[in-house]
Each structure stands twice: as structure tokens, then as C-alpha cells.
Design a protein around this motif. Structure first.
Motif, PDB file in Angstrom:
ATOM      1  N   LEU A 135      12.750  87.459   4.402  1.00  0.00           N
ATOM      2  CA  LEU A 135      13.323  86.671   3.314  1.00  0.00           C
ATOM      3  C   LEU A 135      12.883  87.201   1.950  1.00  0.00           C
ATOM      4  CD1 LEU A 135      12.965  83.055   4.767  1.00  0.00           C
ATOM      5  CD2 LEU A 135      15.073  84.359   4.482  1.00  0.00           C
ATOM      6  N   LYS A 136      11.699  87.791   1.879  1.00  0.00           N
ATOM      7  CA  LYS A 136      11.206  88.339   0.611  1.00  0.00           C
ATOM      8  C   LYS A 136      11.722  89.754   0.353  1.00  0.00           C
ATOM      9  CE  LYS A 136       6.846  85.769   0.778  1.00  0.00           C
ATOM     10  NZ  LYS A 136       5.359  85.899   0.897  1.00  0.00           N
ATOM     11  N   SER A 137      12.278  90.392   1.348  1.00  0.00           N
ATOM     12  CA  SER A 137      12.704  91.782   1.214  1.00  0.00           C
ATOM     13  C   SER A 137      13.996  91.877   0.409  1.00  0.00           C
ATOM     14  CB  SER A 137      12.898  92.408   2.602  1.00  0.00           C
ATOM     15  OG  SER A 137      13.478  93.682   2.491  1.00  0.00           O
ATOM     16  N   GLY A 138      13.950  92.635  -0.674  1.00  0.00           N
ATOM     17  CA  GLY A 138      15.172  92.866  -1.441  1.00  0.00           C
ATOM     18  C   GLY A 138      16.193  93.677  -0.667  1.00  0.00           C
ATOM     19  N   VAL A 139      15.718  94.525   0.255  1.00  0.00           N
ATOM     20  CA  VAL A 139      16.641  95.320   1.076  1.00  0.00           C
ATOM     21  C   VAL A 139      17.527  94.411   1.919  1.00  0.00           C
ATOM     22  CG1 VAL A 139      16.768  97.033   2.919  1.00  0.00           C
ATOM     23  CG2 VAL A 139      15.075  97.285   1.099  1.00  0.00           C
ATOM     24  N   SER A 140      16.949  93.339   2.473  1.00  0.00           N
ATOM     25  CA  SER A 140      17.725  92.416   3.310  1.00  0.00           C
ATOM     26  C   SER A 140      18.845  91.768   2.512  1.00  0.00           C
ATOM     27  CB  SER A 140      16.805  91.347   3.889  1.00  0.00           C
ATOM     28  OG  SER A 140      15.751  91.931   4.631  1.00  0.00           O
ATOM     29  N   TRP A 141      18.542  91.344   1.301  1.00  0.00           N
ATOM     30  CA  TRP A 141      19.560  90.684   0.489  1.00  0.00           C
ATOM     31  C   TRP A 141      20.625  91.680   0.020  1.00  0.00           C
ATOM     32  CZ3 TRP A 141      19.811  85.610   0.603  1.00  0.00           C
ATOM     33  CH2 TRP A 141      18.663  84.898   0.944  1.00  0.00           C
ATOM     34  N   ARG A 142      20.230  92.937  -0.189  1.00  0.00           N
ATOM     35  CA  ARG A 142      21.241  93.937  -0.544  1.00  0.00           C
ATOM     36  C   ARG A 142      22.168  94.218   0.630  1.00  0.00           C
ATOM     37  NH1 ARG A 142      19.250  98.676  -1.334  1.00  0.00           N
ATOM     38  NH2 ARG A 142      17.002  98.385  -1.270  1.00  0.00           N
ATOM     39  N   HIS A 143      21.662  94.149   1.858  1.00  0.00           N
ATOM     40  CA  HIS A 143      22.533  94.306   3.028  1.00  0.00           C
ATOM     41  C   HIS A 143      23.519  93.143   3.123  1.00  0.00           C
ATOM     42  CE1 HIS A 143      19.824  97.507   4.202  1.00  0.00           C
ATOM     43  NE2 HIS A 143      20.549  97.749   5.266  1.00  0.00           N
ATOM     44  N   LEU A 144      23.049  91.934   2.817  1.00  0.00           N
ATOM     45  CA  LEU A 144      23.953  90.789   2.801  1.00  0.00           C
ATOM     46  C   LEU A 144      25.020  90.963   1.726  1.00  0.00           C
ATOM     47  CD1 LEU A 144      24.750  87.909   3.681  1.00  0.00           C
ATOM     48  CD2 LEU A 144      23.069  87.049   2.023  1.00  0.00           C
ATOM     49  N   LEU A 145      24.613  91.434   0.550  1.00  0.00           N
ATOM     50  CA  LEU A 145      25.575  91.649  -0.525  1.00  0.00           C
ATOM     51  C   LEU A 145      26.595  92.709  -0.130  1.00  0.00           C
ATOM     52  CD1 LEU A 145      26.411  91.042  -3.445  1.00  0.00           C
ATOM     53  CD2 LEU A 145      24.804  92.822  -4.194  1.00  0.00           C
ATOM     54  N   TYR A 146      26.144  93.752   0.567  1.00  0.00           N
ATOM     55  CA  TYR A 146      27.071  94.787   1.025  1.00  0.00           C
ATOM     56  C   TYR A 146      28.110  94.210   1.979  1.00  0.00           C
ATOM     57  CZ  TYR A 146      28.804  98.977   3.377  1.00  0.00           C
ATOM     58  OH  TYR A 146      29.612  99.942   3.910  1.00  0.00           O
ATOM     59  N   ALA A 147      27.675  93.347   2.898  1.00  0.00           N
ATOM     60  CA  ALA A 147      28.617  92.749   3.844  1.00  0.00           C
ATOM     61  C   ALA A 147      29.673  91.915   3.129  1.00  0.00           C
ATOM     62  CB  ALA A 147      27.855  91.891   4.854  1.00  0.00           C
ATOM     63  N   LEU A 148      29.292  91.272   2.024  1.00  0.00           N
ATOM     64  CA  LEU A 148      30.244  90.430   1.293  1.00  0.00           C
ATOM     65  C   LEU A 148      31.181  91.269   0.424  1.00  0.00           C
ATOM     66  CD1 LEU A 148      27.845  87.534   0.194  1.00  0.00           C
ATOM     67  CD2 LEU A 148      29.430  87.564   2.138  1.00  0.00           C
ATOM     68  N   LEU A 149      30.657  92.321  -0.195  1.00  0.00           N
ATOM     69  CA  LEU A 149      31.467  93.110  -1.122  1.00  0.00           C
ATOM     70  C   LEU A 149      32.324  94.156  -0.426  1.00  0.00           C
ATOM     71  CD1 LEU A 149      28.935  93.754  -4.039  1.00  0.00           C
ATOM     72  CD2 LEU A 149      30.723  92.019  -3.912  1.00  0.00           C
ATOM     73  N   HIS A 150      31.856  94.665   0.705  1.00  0.00           N
ATOM     74  CA  HIS A 150      32.570  95.761   1.355  1.00  0.00           C
ATOM     75  C   HIS A 150      33.871  95.305   1.996  1.00  0.00           C
ATOM     76  CE1 HIS A 150      32.929  99.020   4.592  1.00  0.00           C
ATOM     77  NE2 HIS A 150      33.168  99.604   3.440  1.00  0.00           N
ATOM     78  N   PHE A 151      33.940  94.041   2.418  1.00  0.00           N
ATOM     79  CA  PHE A 151      35.124  93.568   3.126  1.00  0.00           C
ATOM     80  C   PHE A 151      36.404  93.697   2.301  1.00  0.00           C
ATOM     81  CE2 PHE A 151      37.937  89.837   3.784  1.00  0.00           C
ATOM     82  CZ  PHE A 151      38.540  90.252   4.960  1.00  0.00           C
ATOM     83  N   PRO A 152      36.466  93.173   1.051  1.00  0.00           N
ATOM     84  CA  PRO A 152      37.735  93.311   0.310  1.00  0.00           C
ATOM     85  C   PRO A 152      38.072  94.765   0.003  1.00  0.00           C
ATOM     86  CG  PRO A 152      36.012  92.383  -1.090  1.00  0.00           C
ATOM     87  CD  PRO A 152      35.478  92.371   0.298  1.00  0.00           C
ATOM     88  N   TRP A 153      37.070  95.564  -0.297  1.00  0.00           N
ATOM     89  CA  TRP A 153      37.357  96.966  -0.595  1.00  0.00           C
ATOM     90  C   TRP A 153      37.800  97.720   0.657  1.00  0.00           C
ATOM     91  CZ3 TRP A 153      38.581  99.537  -4.679  1.00  0.00           C
ATOM     92  CH2 TRP A 153      38.578 100.931  -4.644  1.00  0.00           C
ATOM     93  N   ALA A 154      37.158  97.445   1.793  1.00  0.00           N
ATOM     94  CA  ALA A 154      37.558  98.098   3.032  1.00  0.00           C
ATOM     95  C   ALA A 154      38.979  97.710   3.418  1.00  0.00           C
ATOM     96  CB  ALA A 154      36.587  97.733   4.150  1.00  0.00           C
ATOM     97  N   THR A 155      39.343  96.462   3.171  1.00  0.00           N
ATOM     98  CA  THR A 155      40.706  96.025   3.462  1.00  0.00           C
ATOM     99  C   THR A 155      41.716  96.765   2.592  1.00  0.00           C
ATOM    100  OG1 THR A 155      39.866  93.818   4.032  1.00  0.00           O
ATOM    101  CG2 THR A 155      42.228  94.025   3.591  1.00  0.00           C
ATOM    102  N   PHE A 156      41.400  96.876   1.301  1.00  0.00           N
ATOM    103  CA  PHE A 156      42.286  97.586   0.386  1.00  0.00           C
ATOM    104  C   PHE A 156      42.415  99.052   0.777  1.00  0.00           C
ATOM    105  CE2 PHE A 156      42.712 100.102  -3.566  1.00  0.00           C
ATOM    106  CZ  PHE A 156      43.967  99.677  -3.955  1.00  0.00           C
ATOM    107  N   THR A 157      41.292  99.696   1.079  1.00  0.00           N
ATOM    108  CA  THR A 157      41.321 101.101   1.474  1.00  0.00           C
ATOM    109  C   THR A 157      42.111 101.290   2.762  1.00  0.00           C
ATOM    110  OG1 THR A 157      39.148 101.421   0.448  1.00  0.00           O
ATOM    111  CG2 THR A 157      39.871 103.098   2.012  1.00  0.00           C
ATOM    112  N   PHE A 158      41.933 100.397   3.713  1.00  0.00           N
ATOM    113  CA  PHE A 158      42.655 100.468   4.985  1.00  0.00           C
ATOM    114  C   PHE A 158      44.158 100.399   4.753  1.00  0.00           C
ATOM    115  CE2 PHE A 158      44.680  98.276   8.548  1.00  0.00           C
ATOM    116  CZ  PHE A 158      44.282  99.064   9.613  1.00  0.00           C
ATOM    117  N   VAL A 159      44.593  99.450   3.927  1.00  0.00           N
ATOM    118  CA  VAL A 159      46.028  99.284   3.678  1.00  0.00           C
ATOM    119  C   VAL A 159      46.604 100.517   2.985  1.00  0.00           C
ATOM    120  CG1 VAL A 159      47.736  97.940   2.385  1.00  0.00           C
ATOM    121  CG2 VAL A 159      45.897  96.772   3.620  1.00  0.00           C
ATOM    122  N   VAL A 160      45.895 101.015   1.975  1.00  0.00           N
ATOM    123  CA  VAL A 160      46.390 102.190   1.255  1.00  0.00           C
ATOM    124  C   VAL A 160      46.450 103.402   2.183  1.00  0.00           C
ATOM    125  CG1 VAL A 160      45.869 103.813  -0.601  1.00  0.00           C
ATOM    126  CG2 VAL A 160      45.617 101.353  -0.982  1.00  0.00           C
ATOM    127  N   ALA A 161      45.408 103.618   2.972  1.00  0.00           N
ATOM    128  CA  ALA A 161      45.385 104.770   3.862  1.00  0.00           C
ATOM    129  C   ALA A 161      46.507 104.696   4.894  1.00  0.00           C
ATOM    130  CB  ALA A 161      44.029 104.857   4.564  1.00  0.00           C
TER     131      ALA A 161
END
Length: 457
Positions: A135-161
Motif C-alpha cells: 500500500l505504501k509502494s508508489g510502484v503499486s499505485w502506478r500499476h493501478l494507474l496504468y490499468a485505468l489509463l491504458h484501456f481507453p488508449w488500447a481500445t482506440f489503437t485497436f480500432v484504428v489498427a
């Protein structure tokens, strides 16, 4: 100020007695391509790796996003009880697992070298300690942020590709399969427009050619569009899933400290060996000779005088060895007169003519000055031993807060900072003080070695 140094007569017989100037492997020959990059991009393996990455990102990002949102919402709802804390810790741990998978994908498909972050370790080793650490690890929270931010971008990239590749390939190959429409579909071709009174089909040779040309354009553009979109994925993976800058810096400083300690220990061993095998042994022999001369002084004054004279010669040799040893530790001319005079001195001892140009309006820190001196000294030694050069140049100047060194020779080239060579040791020594060593040495020469050091004046 530019000054040329070198012996008047050169002994060319001993040049090139060893391998190339720091060479450990032959220079790589650039690959020749018959097609320009825009035309060969759809045929390259990199393009298909990137397309596979874009296609896999959508289901993986969707799974990670759904899991992250579910666990975060569930833990937030259960925070009023103790259960919410372990639920959040487990959610963060699984997000780190998704991050590890993403790093492996990025390495394999995008060729992105991203280091793994430090694993989570509790202080006491228990479950509660582990939960607190994650819970104190900043790396853990950055992984959570990646999971939230990557989804819309991955969807957009998938559709364009998918859109560019499917439409491009379909249009490019349309002249080969348009006959399916009149045979099996009951219409003349692919319909562009149609109403109750008018229909427009792609069925004439000109329309088939235009359709194929549009498809070719889409196919040629698709790799570059997908590559541009995946540059955001590269930034997200390296920025959110790798170690933090602070952790990387700490690890780098620890490695540099180890290099400095090892270098200092090696230097101390060298000094001890030189003293033991050189000046110390000579002084011991000198003491014995003077003792014998003292014994012979009364009985055979002439023999004693000869022994004293020989001892005087030994004293001169011992003094020269001690001067050479002191010069190897830190030359007096460097301390007294700076880099210009010190580099001129070592250039005058090189076996090839060397032109030295030092353009500095002040002196850097003593430690940086010493590293610069020994760097140029070792590079000139390599030129003397291995380069088969007939001339060399040394340039020193200041660029903002950096001290720049450049040593060039017209030798046979092939130098490489590969592990185990002399240039590798220089690279480690410069890296320990945030310096950089760049080697440009194609086969056949010339060789240019550029060193960059912090000024720290």
C-alpha cells in the motif's frame, strides 16, 4: 592553443603489434535495403510485431481495467470495515502482475527495454507487513494507474489498427475477389451508393485500379500510423511500469559507488606492487651496497668509493621510479599548471605526432581534471600500441556545465567499448562520475573517442 607533439623519428616496426585500438569485435556492416522505408514497412517483422501488440492490448487492457475498477470500487465500499484494506492490497498486487505481463509484451513485441521495479518486501515478513509495504509502494499505485489509463488508449489503437489494415488489405486485393459479387451476390460489384433509382458499383477496370491504389496507400500508411500510436504505449510502459527515477538513480549510484571502490582498490594494489617490486627492492639493494661499502672503507677505500658511486646511480634510478609512480597517481604538472600543460606532457611521450588543443577559460574540479587527464593518457597509450596511426589530435573544451574531450587518430579503426577491453574500463570510470564515453571507429578508421564529464568547478 594548438600544439603538435611527437618524436622526430618514429619506429614504425612496432606499430600494430596488437589488436585494433581497443577492438574486440569487427565493426558491423550496415544492412542494405533495396526498397525505401515507406515501401518495405508492411513487409518488416517489426510491423507485424507491433500489430500483434495492438491487437493483444485490447483484451488484456479490458481485463486489467475491469479488474482494477472492480477491486478499487469494492475496496472503497468496504473501507468502513477491515476487509477493504486487504482487498485493496490484493488488487494492487494483481495489478503489479498485469504490469509484469505488459513489460514482457513490450520487451518481446516492441523491443522496449524496461527494467523490473523492486519487489515488495515487508519489514517483518508477515501478511500485515506485506500489505503495508504494497500500500505504501508508489510502484503499486502506478500499476493501478496504468490499468485505468491504458484501456481507453488500447481500445482506440485497436480500432484504428483494425480499420486501416482490414480496409487497406480488402481494397488492395479487391481486383482479385470482386468477381464474387456477380457470381454469388447477384450484383456487379462492391456497392458505393444505392437508392430506389440509382446504384453505383465498383466494377469497371478504372474503378478496380483506383480501389487497389487506395488500398495500397492504406496498407503503406497503416504501419506508420500504428507505430505512432504505440509510441504512447512505450511511454506509458516505461513511465508507469518501470522503476521510478529515484529508484533508478539510487541503483545507479550504488553501482557507481561499487565501480569507484573497485577502481580505488585496484589502484592501491598497483601502487603497492610498483613500490614493492620497484623502488622498495632497489632501496633494499642500495642499503646492502652501502653497508658493504662501509665495511670496505678502511681496508679498500677505492673499492668502497666505486660501490658508493654505484649506489649513487641506484639512488637516481630509484628517484626516477618514484617520480614515475607519483606521476601515475597524480602528476604534479596537472596540479600546478592544469590540463593544457599536463596533456601536452603526455602527448610529447606518444609514439605518434599529437596535436593538442585546450580551450578552457577556467579549471574544473580537481577530481574531474584528474579523470580527464587519465582518460586522455589511456587513449593515447592505446593509439601508440594498437592503432597503426600516423597522427592524432586531442581537443578539450567546455560546453555549458560539461567538460568535453575528443581524441582522434587516423589508424585502422575497429575500436569497441565491449566488455573486457580497455575502453570498457574507461566507460565504467566515466560513468561513475556521470560521464559518457562515445566511440566512433569504423573499420579502416578514423577513430574518434569523445568523453563527456561534469564540470563541477
Amino acid at each position: 592553443m594548438a600544439t603538435a607533439y611527437g618524436p622526430d623519428t618514429q619506429d614504425r616496426r612496432h606499430q600494430g603489434a596488437g589488436p585494433g585500438f581497443g577492438a574486440n569485435s569487427p565493426a558491423k556492416t550496415p544492412v542494405k535495403h533495396f526498397l525505401p522505408a515507406p515501401l518495405r514497412a508492411p513487409l518488416e517483422a517489426r510491423t507485424w510485431r507491433e500489430l500483434l501488440y495492438a491487437l493483444l492490448s485490447f483484451p488484456l487492457a479490458t481485463t486489467a481495467f475491469v479488474f482494477a475498477v472492480t477491486m478499487t470500487s469494492l475496496s472503497a465500499g468496504l473501507l468502513v470495515t477491515f476487509i477493504g484494506i486487504p482487498v485493496l492490497a490484493v488488487g494492487l498486487a494483481v495489478c503489479r502482475g498485469f504490469g509484469a505481463l505488459e513489460r514482457h509484451r513490450a520487451r518481446g513485441l516492441l523491443r522496449v527495454e524496461v527494467a523490473d521495479p523492486e519487489p515488495v518486501r515487508g519489514k517483518t515478513g508477515g501478511v500485515m507487513s506485506w500489505m503495508g509495504a504494497i500500500l505504501k509502494s508508489g510502484v503499486s499505485w502506478r500499476h493501478l494507474l496504468y490499468a485505468l489509463l491504458h484501456f481507453p488508449w488500447a481500445t482506440f489503437t485497436f480500432v484504428v489498427a483494425i480499420t486501416f489494415w482490414s480496409y487497406g488489405l480488402a481494397a488492395l486485393t479487391y481486383p482479385l475477389w470482386f468477381w464474387l459479387f456477380p457470381v454469388f451476390g447477384g450484383q456487379d460489384g462492391l456497392q458505393l451508393y444505392g437508392d430506389r433509382t440509382h446504384q453505383e458499383y465498383l466494377d469497371s477496370p478504372a474503378e478496380l485500379a483506383v480501389t487497389g491504389a487506395i488500398g495500397l496507400a492504406l496498407v503503406l500508411a497503416a504501419p506508420w500510423i500504428v507505430r505512432g500510436l504505440l509510441s504512447v504505449d512505450r511511454l506509458m510502459v516505461t513511465g508507469l511500469l518501470g522503476p521510478s527515477r529515484l529508484a533508478s538513480r539510487v541503483s545507479e549510484l550504488e553501482s557507481d559507488r561499487g565501480v569507484v571502490v573497485d577502481t580505488a582498490a585496484a589502484d592501491l594494489r598497483r601502487i603497492e606492487r610498483d613500490l614493492h617490486d620497484g623502488a622498495q627492492a632497489r632501496l633494499v639493494a642500495l642499503a646492502m651496497d652501502l653497508g658493504l661499502a662501509k665495511e670496505k672503507l678502511a681496508d679498500d677505500p677505492e673499492a668502497a668509493a666505486r660501490m658508493v658511486d654505484e649506489a649513487h646511480g641506484e639512488v637516481k634510478v630509484a628517484l626516477q621510479e618514484l617520480r614515475d609512480l607519483a606521476r601515475g597517481i597524480h602528476p604534479a604538472v596537472l596540479t600546478d599548471r592544469g590540463l593544457d600543460a599536463a596533456l601536452s606532457a603526455i602527448a610529447s611521450r606518444c609514439t605518434v605526432p599529437v596535436t593538442v588543443e585546450v580551450d578552457l577559460d577556467s579549471r574544473p574540479a580537481q577530481a574531474i581534471e584528474g579523470i580527464a587527464y587519465f582518460t586522455v593518457s589511456e587513449l593515447l597509450q592505446n593509439i601508440s600500441k594498437h592503432a597503426r596511426a600516423t597522427r592524432a589530435t586531442v581537443d578539450v573544451w567546455r560546453a555549458a556545465d560539461r567538460l568535453m574531450l575528443q581524441v582522434t587518430d587516423n589508424g585502422r579503426g575497429g575500436a569497441s567499448p565491449a566488455a573486457g577491453g580497455g575502453l570498457a574500463g574507461l566507460t565504467e570510470r566515466l560513468d561513475a562520475v556521470d560521464g559518457v564515453l562515445v566511440v566512433d571507429s569504423p573499420a579502416g578508421g578514423p577513430t574518434t573517442v569523445t568523453a563527456e564529464l561534469p564540470w563541477r568547478g
